[in-house]
Enzyme design. Sequence first.
Site, PDB file in Angstrom:
ATOM      1  N   ARG A   1     -36.033  18.300  -4.842  1.00 40.09           N
ATOM      2  CA  ARG A   1     -34.968  18.828  -5.783  1.00 40.09           C
ATOM      3  C   ARG A   1     -33.736  19.535  -4.753  1.00 40.09           C
ATOM      4  O   ARG A   1     -34.532  20.425  -4.052  1.00 40.09           O
ATOM      5  CB  ARG A   1     -35.499  19.556  -6.661  1.00 40.09           C
ATOM      6  CG  ARG A   1     -36.249  18.313  -7.884  1.00 40.09           C
ATOM      7  CD  ARG A   1     -35.354  17.266  -9.305  1.00 40.09           C
ATOM      8  NE  ARG A   1     -36.115  16.646  -9.419  1.00 40.09           N
ATOM      9  CZ  ARG A   1     -36.646  15.777 -10.019  1.00 40.09           C
ATOM     10  NH1 ARG A   1     -36.631  15.394  -8.610  1.00 40.09           N
ATOM     11  NH2 ARG A   1     -36.937  14.970 -10.891  1.00 40.09           N
TER      12      ARG A   1
ATOM     13  N   ASP B   1     -32.643  13.842  -0.220  1.00 38.21           N
ATOM     14  CA  ASP B   1     -33.140  12.831  -0.742  1.00 38.21           C
ATOM     15  C   ASP B   1     -32.232  12.883  -2.156  1.00 38.21           C
ATOM     16  O   ASP B   1     -32.901  12.488  -2.805  1.00 38.21           O
ATOM     17  CB  ASP B   1     -34.477  12.154  -0.742  1.00 38.21           C
ATOM     18  CG  ASP B   1     -34.603  10.711  -1.684  1.00 38.21           C
ATOM     19  OD1 ASP B   1     -33.726  10.456  -1.898  1.00 38.21           O
ATOM     20  OD2 ASP B   1     -35.438  10.107  -2.193  1.00 38.21           O
TER      21      ASP B   1
ATOM     22  N   GLU C   1     -25.710  15.514  -8.510  1.00 39.51           N
ATOM     23  CA  GLU C   1     -26.511  13.326  -8.228  1.00 39.51           C
ATOM     24  C   GLU C   1     -25.207  12.756  -8.613  1.00 39.51           C
ATOM     25  O   GLU C   1     -26.392  11.740  -8.690  1.00 39.51           O
ATOM     26  CB  GLU C   1     -27.983  13.402  -8.067  1.00 39.51           C
ATOM     27  CG  GLU C   1     -28.362  14.650  -6.801  1.00 39.51           C
ATOM     28  CD  GLU C   1     -29.814  14.265  -7.165  1.00 39.51           C
ATOM     29  OE1 GLU C   1     -30.311  13.575  -7.258  1.00 39.51           O
ATOM     30  OE2 GLU C   1     -30.880  15.075  -5.726  1.00 39.51           O
TER      31      GLU C   1
ATOM     32  N   HIS D   1     -31.583   9.581  -3.409  1.00 40.44           N
ATOM     33  CA  HIS D   1     -32.747  10.114  -4.595  1.00 40.44           C
ATOM     34  C   HIS D   1     -33.664   8.746  -4.254  1.00 40.44           C
ATOM     35  O   HIS D   1     -33.840   8.097  -5.516  1.00 40.44           O
ATOM     36  CB  HIS D   1     -32.560  10.266  -6.057  1.00 40.44           C
ATOM     37  CG  HIS D   1     -33.522  11.285  -6.618  1.00 40.44           C
ATOM     38  ND1 HIS D   1     -32.989  12.466  -7.038  1.00 40.44           N
ATOM     39  CD2 HIS D   1     -34.801  10.961  -6.972  1.00 40.44           C
ATOM     40  CE1 HIS D   1     -34.279  13.102  -7.307  1.00 40.44           C
ATOM     41  NE2 HIS D   1     -35.202  12.042  -6.920  1.00 40.44           N
TER      42      HIS D   1
HETATM   43  P1  NAD Z   1     -47.292  18.904  -8.794  1.00 45.58           P
HETATM   44  O1  NAD Z   1     -47.014  19.319  -9.674  1.00 45.58           O
HETATM   45  O2  NAD Z   1     -48.346  17.247  -9.139  1.00 45.58           O
HETATM   46  O3  NAD Z   1     -47.169  19.845  -7.729  1.00 45.58           O
HETATM   47  C1  NAD Z   1     -46.052  20.647  -7.207  1.00 45.58           C
HETATM   48  C2  NAD Z   1     -46.677  22.003  -6.912  1.00 45.58           C
HETATM   49  O4  NAD Z   1     -45.727  22.441  -6.710  1.00 45.58           O
HETATM   50  C3  NAD Z   1     -47.984  22.515  -7.168  1.00 45.58           C
HETATM   51  O5  NAD Z   1     -49.126  22.788  -6.563  1.00 45.58           O
HETATM   52  C4  NAD Z   1     -47.074  23.771  -7.567  1.00 45.58           C
HETATM   53  O6  NAD Z   1     -48.913  24.846  -7.530  1.00 45.58           O
HETATM   54  C5  NAD Z   1     -46.269  23.925  -6.325  1.00 45.58           C
HETATM   55  N1  NAD Z   1     -45.433  25.308  -6.895  1.00 45.58           N
HETATM   56  C6  NAD Z   1     -44.878  25.952  -8.143  1.00 45.58           C
HETATM   57  N2  NAD Z   1     -43.998  26.283  -7.558  1.00 45.58           N
HETATM   58  C7  NAD Z   1     -44.381  26.629  -6.478  1.00 45.58           C
HETATM   59  C8  NAD Z   1     -43.625  28.119  -5.303  1.00 45.58           C
HETATM   60  N3  NAD Z   1     -42.683  29.047  -6.161  1.00 45.58           N
HETATM   61  N4  NAD Z   1     -44.347  27.930  -3.771  1.00 45.58           N
HETATM   62  C9  NAD Z   1     -45.477  26.740  -3.646  1.00 45.58           C
HETATM   63  N5  NAD Z   1     -45.764  25.921  -4.490  1.00 45.58           N
HETATM   64  C10 NAD Z   1     -45.419  26.502  -5.667  1.00 45.58           C
HETATM   65  O7  NAD Z   1     -45.682  17.857  -8.665  1.00 45.58           O
HETATM   66  P2  NAD Z   1     -45.558  16.659  -7.245  1.00 45.58           P
HETATM   67  O8  NAD Z   1     -46.090  15.034  -8.431  1.00 45.58           O
HETATM   68  O9  NAD Z   1     -46.331  16.718  -6.547  1.00 45.58           O
HETATM   69  O10 NAD Z   1     -44.182  16.845  -7.255  1.00 45.58           O
HETATM   70  C11 NAD Z   1     -43.627  18.014  -6.523  1.00 45.58           C
HETATM   71  C12 NAD Z   1     -42.105  17.530  -7.109  1.00 45.58           C
HETATM   72  O11 NAD Z   1     -41.584  16.199  -6.300  1.00 45.58           O
HETATM   73  C13 NAD Z   1     -41.394  16.610  -7.987  1.00 45.58           C
HETATM   74  O12 NAD Z   1     -40.975  18.072  -9.057  1.00 45.58           O
HETATM   75  C14 NAD Z   1     -40.088  16.371  -8.119  1.00 45.58           C
HETATM   76  O13 NAD Z   1     -39.326  17.433  -8.492  1.00 45.58           O
HETATM   77  C15 NAD Z   1     -40.360  15.579  -6.835  1.00 45.58           C
HETATM   78  N6  NAD Z   1     -40.056  14.347  -7.407  1.00 45.58           N
HETATM   79  C16 NAD Z   1     -39.365  13.477  -6.209  1.00 45.58           C
HETATM   80  C17 NAD Z   1     -39.152  11.897  -6.046  1.00 45.58           C
HETATM   81  C18 NAD Z   1     -38.127  11.329  -5.440  1.00 45.58           C
HETATM   82  O14 NAD Z   1     -37.680  10.680  -6.008  1.00 45.58           O
HETATM   83  N7  NAD Z   1     -37.029  11.738  -4.707  1.00 45.58           N
HETATM   84  C19 NAD Z   1     -39.703  11.534  -6.827  1.00 45.58           C
HETATM   85  C20 NAD Z   1     -41.393  12.091  -7.595  1.00 45.58           C
HETATM   86  C21 NAD Z   1     -41.024  14.078  -7.648  1.00 45.58           C
END
Ligand code: NAD
Length: 331
Positions: free
Chosen positions: A235, A259, A264, A295
Amino acid sequence: MRLLAYHAFEDELPEIHKWSETNGIEVVVSPNLLTAATVDEAKGFDGISIQQTERISDPVVYQKLHEFGIRQISTRTAGFDVIDLVQAAKNHLIITNVPAYSPYAIAELAVAQTLQLTRHLPQFNKRFANQDFRWNGLISREIRSLTIGIIGTGRIGATAAELFRGLGARVIGFDVYPNPQLGNILEYQETIEDVLKEADVVSLHTPLMAATRHMIDKDNLKLMKKDAYLINVARGALVNTDDLIAALENGQIAGAALDAFESEWFNNQDLSGKPFNEPQITKLMAMDNVLLTPHIGFYTKTAVKNMVDVCLDSVVEILQTGTSVNRVDHH
Ligand code: NAD
């Protein structure tokens, strides 16, 4: 049962059509984002699905959905930071996401961008296009000799760690909730600072929330190695973009791949030749050690199919049972 899918893009249409046929449920598609100006489109439908990166901040949207008898907002994305959970709760709206439509889609992009940066491909592409066939100044490091730092080792971060390990890199990581099952893939560090100091590539994979907003700022960028790269396919607001631009200008880090951006609104639009008043992005566009994509992390065939199927299944689940396994609002 009739459902409305807001902001459906071209590649989703065949998948929505297939889901509709299989389930015998009508799904009307709208090209529009869900906003105060378009919320009236939802009138008369039983459920709605959205897909957008513009935050729905006007309380009127939530109030009107409730008035129209709608009980949920289901997003076809993993991130659900565009939804105001407080307003949603006030208006009895259940929120669902698609938690893991394909972690490989996003993780592969992080790997692809890392390899582009470490092999200096943007610079070589530019030289070649100018019939400059020299190598000088662009010697690469092999991924096996690098330490990759994963911040946030959830579904996507863990998948990225697995892919980087597969390429032979050393992988370190930080998460507020470390996952003991990842012990053979990555070495957890005590703090985010430990990762930033040691990694040659830092890849962000945390959700966006108050605690992670601008988690990468000028103080944290200072800790990174001068020849390190920052990858953000999560994000935009995880990074203070002004601080990143300064760090890139001052040579404090070697490059970045983004990305996701703090704003956006331009995603998936052809604005070539048109005025583009996004000074931060324009500055980044001028840097040849910076890779920018609109994205596209999620944009694979597998992911798009899963986003549509899981989201629409969740809408039906809520309408039939009053809740969903993919519910993300506090209840
Ligand atoms: P997830 O919930 O499986 O994993 C997120 C991890 O971050 C968790 O393990 C959590 O404990 C950890 N976390 C939370 N706060 C933290 C902090 N302050 N410091 C360190 N770690 C912390 O989520 P995911 O499915 O792996 O997705 C991650 C992010 O990727 C999503 O929230 C979304 O914003 C982003 N995403 C981007 C795209 C894209 O098209 N570019 C697509 C999907 C998701």
